[in-house]
Scaffold this active site. Sequence first.
Site, PDB file in Angstrom:
ATOM      1  N   ASP A   1       5.564 -25.999 -29.460  1.00 10.00           N
ATOM      2  CA  ASP A   1       6.570 -26.610 -28.589  1.00 10.00           C
ATOM      3  C   ASP A   1       5.893 -27.213 -27.351  1.00 10.00           C
ATOM      4  O   ASP A   1       6.547 -27.852 -26.519  1.00 10.00           O
ATOM      5  CB  ASP A   1       7.711 -25.643 -28.227  1.00 10.00           C
ATOM      6  CG  ASP A   1       7.254 -24.438 -27.432  1.00 10.00           C
ATOM      7  OD1 ASP A   1       6.044 -24.293 -27.192  1.00 10.00           O
ATOM      8  OD2 ASP A   1       8.123 -23.623 -27.047  1.00 10.00           O
ATOM      9  N   SER A   2       4.570 -27.041 -27.262  1.00  9.87           N
ATOM     10  CA  SER A   2       3.787 -27.742 -26.233  1.00  9.87           C
ATOM     11  C   SER A   2       3.918 -29.255 -26.394  1.00  9.87           C
ATOM     12  O   SER A   2       3.491 -30.011 -25.520  1.00  9.87           O
ATOM     13  CB  SER A   2       2.315 -27.339 -26.322  1.00  9.87           C
ATOM     14  OG  SER A   2       1.834 -27.525 -27.642  1.00  9.87           O
TER      15      SER A   2
ATOM     16  N   ASP B   1       6.715 -23.729 -34.387  1.00 13.69           N
ATOM     17  CA  ASP B   1       6.933 -22.944 -33.169  1.00 13.69           C
ATOM     18  C   ASP B   1       8.425 -22.894 -32.866  1.00 13.69           C
ATOM     19  O   ASP B   1       9.064 -23.944 -32.699  1.00 13.69           O
ATOM     20  CB  ASP B   1       6.182 -23.643 -32.014  1.00 13.69           C
ATOM     21  CG  ASP B   1       5.830 -22.700 -30.896  1.00 13.69           C
ATOM     22  OD1 ASP B   1       6.107 -21.493 -31.018  1.00 13.69           O
ATOM     23  OD2 ASP B   1       5.245 -23.174 -29.906  1.00 13.69           O
TER      24      ASP B   1
ATOM     25  N   GLU C   1       7.796 -16.538 -29.286  1.00 14.08           N
ATOM     26  CA  GLU C   1       7.366 -15.889 -28.044  1.00 14.08           C
ATOM     27  C   GLU C   1       8.171 -14.612 -27.789  1.00 14.08           C
ATOM     28  O   GLU C   1       9.356 -14.555 -28.109  1.00 14.08           O
ATOM     29  CB  GLU C   1       7.567 -16.839 -26.855  1.00 14.08           C
ATOM     30  CG  GLU C   1       6.689 -18.071 -26.915  1.00 14.08           C
ATOM     31  CD  GLU C   1       6.868 -18.988 -25.707  1.00 14.08           C
ATOM     32  OE1 GLU C   1       7.489 -18.575 -24.707  1.00 14.08           O
ATOM     33  OE2 GLU C   1       6.378 -20.136 -25.778  1.00 14.08           O
TER      34      GLU C   1
ATOM     35  N   GLU D   1      -1.912 -15.119 -25.142  1.00 13.84           N
ATOM     36  CA  GLU D   1      -2.154 -16.258 -24.243  1.00 13.84           C
ATOM     37  C   GLU D   1      -2.415 -15.780 -22.814  1.00 13.84           C
ATOM     38  O   GLU D   1      -1.631 -14.993 -22.248  1.00 13.84           O
ATOM     39  CB  GLU D   1      -0.945 -17.220 -24.250  1.00 13.84           C
ATOM     40  CG  GLU D   1      -1.153 -18.406 -23.304  1.00 13.84           C
ATOM     41  CD  GLU D   1      -0.217 -19.582 -23.535  1.00 13.84           C
ATOM     42  OE1 GLU D   1       0.584 -19.552 -24.481  1.00 13.84           O
ATOM     43  OE2 GLU D   1      -0.318 -20.554 -22.747  1.00 13.84           O
TER      44      GLU D   1
ATOM     45  N   LYS E   1       6.083 -19.250 -35.363  1.00 18.67           N
ATOM     46  CA  LYS E   1       5.600 -18.482 -34.211  1.00 18.67           C
ATOM     47  C   LYS E   1       6.756 -18.314 -33.233  1.00 18.67           C
ATOM     48  O   LYS E   1       7.590 -19.207 -33.098  1.00 18.67           O
ATOM     49  CB  LYS E   1       4.441 -19.203 -33.524  1.00 18.67           C
ATOM     50  CG  LYS E   1       3.972 -18.490 -32.260  1.00 18.67           C
ATOM     51  CD  LYS E   1       2.782 -19.159 -31.630  1.00 18.67           C
ATOM     52  CE  LYS E   1       3.149 -20.331 -30.726  1.00 18.67           C
ATOM     53  NZ  LYS E   1       4.046 -19.977 -29.590  1.00 18.67           N
TER      54      LYS E   1
HETATM   55  O1  KIV Z   1       3.129 -24.513 -28.093  1.00 18.67           O
HETATM   56  C1  KIV Z   1       1.929 -24.290 -28.131  1.00 18.67           C
HETATM   57  O2  KIV Z   1       1.102 -25.200 -28.274  1.00 18.67           O
HETATM   58  C2  KIV Z   1       1.483 -22.920 -27.985  1.00 18.67           C
HETATM   59  C3  KIV Z   1       0.087 -22.631 -27.581  1.00 18.67           C
HETATM   60  C4  KIV Z   1      -0.105 -21.205 -27.306  1.00 18.67           C
HETATM   61  C5  KIV Z   1      -0.952 -23.067 -28.503  1.00 18.67           C
HETATM   62  O3  KIV Z   1       2.266 -22.041 -28.157  1.00 18.67           O
END
Ligand code: KIV
Length: 264
Positions: free
Chosen positions: A44-45, A83, A115, A182, A113
Amino acid sequence: MRVTIQDFLKKKKDGQKITLITAYDFPFAQIADEAGMDALLVGDSLANVVQGLENTLPVTMDEMIYHSKMVARAARSAMVIGDMPYLSYQVSLPDAIRNGGRFLKEGGAHAVKMEGGREVADTVAAMTRSEIPVIAHIGLTPQAIHRMGGYKVQGRTEKEAEKLKEDARILEDAGAFALLLEAIPAELARQITEGLSIPTIGIGAGPHCDGQVLVLHDVLGLFDRFVPKFVKKYATLKEDAAKAIRHYKEEVEKGVFPGGEHSF
Ligand code: KIV
């Protein structure tokens, strides 16, 4: 052959490093896949490096699926990891399963992924039971920017470090197949890594993690709005692209381009 969860686990057991990089579109995903990366994270970056936003909070599921599709189309051997964006998994378990499932069903991803620490353990378990492999992400979690008061190194105090170690164990027990760490001290990352049977993937977490991930635009020198200490720039594509585009403009203005060889 596609890189699988089992390959991640085997690499940890064999002491081989796992390599991840973010990818958001077909051409760069193809380059990273052909370079032999183990996994491509559709992070999500993309909020920061593709959409030009200040933080990752506004990114939507539909936007993530759009980018995941492009990456999955290019990835021949790398695992593709979607993400989970803000509010795609925090509201309810059915929401989380539905959104995680969209990455696999529509986005062509092989895993997701997410958080969060112990507070997302039930979600990790529910998604894993629904055949959605999950990487959990602790330490600096950018979706918590407002609670954290900025992008700051986490786990510096003994209390914070203990909490992160407990979170790591809880997430492993919940079924996460890897843990992303992270921006935490290298020694804490070493202790977490040694205490788990699943691999850790570090970003700003020092050299003792089982693997590393970086943001593609940082690696290639395409993004310079802010460059965290943990970034290593392996190329200067922003300068190179600017030079190429200036050159093209100059040639058009001088009537050098198009030449005979580019004309019919
Ligand atoms: O969104 C992202 O790019 C991440 C980083 C930790 C790689 O979550």
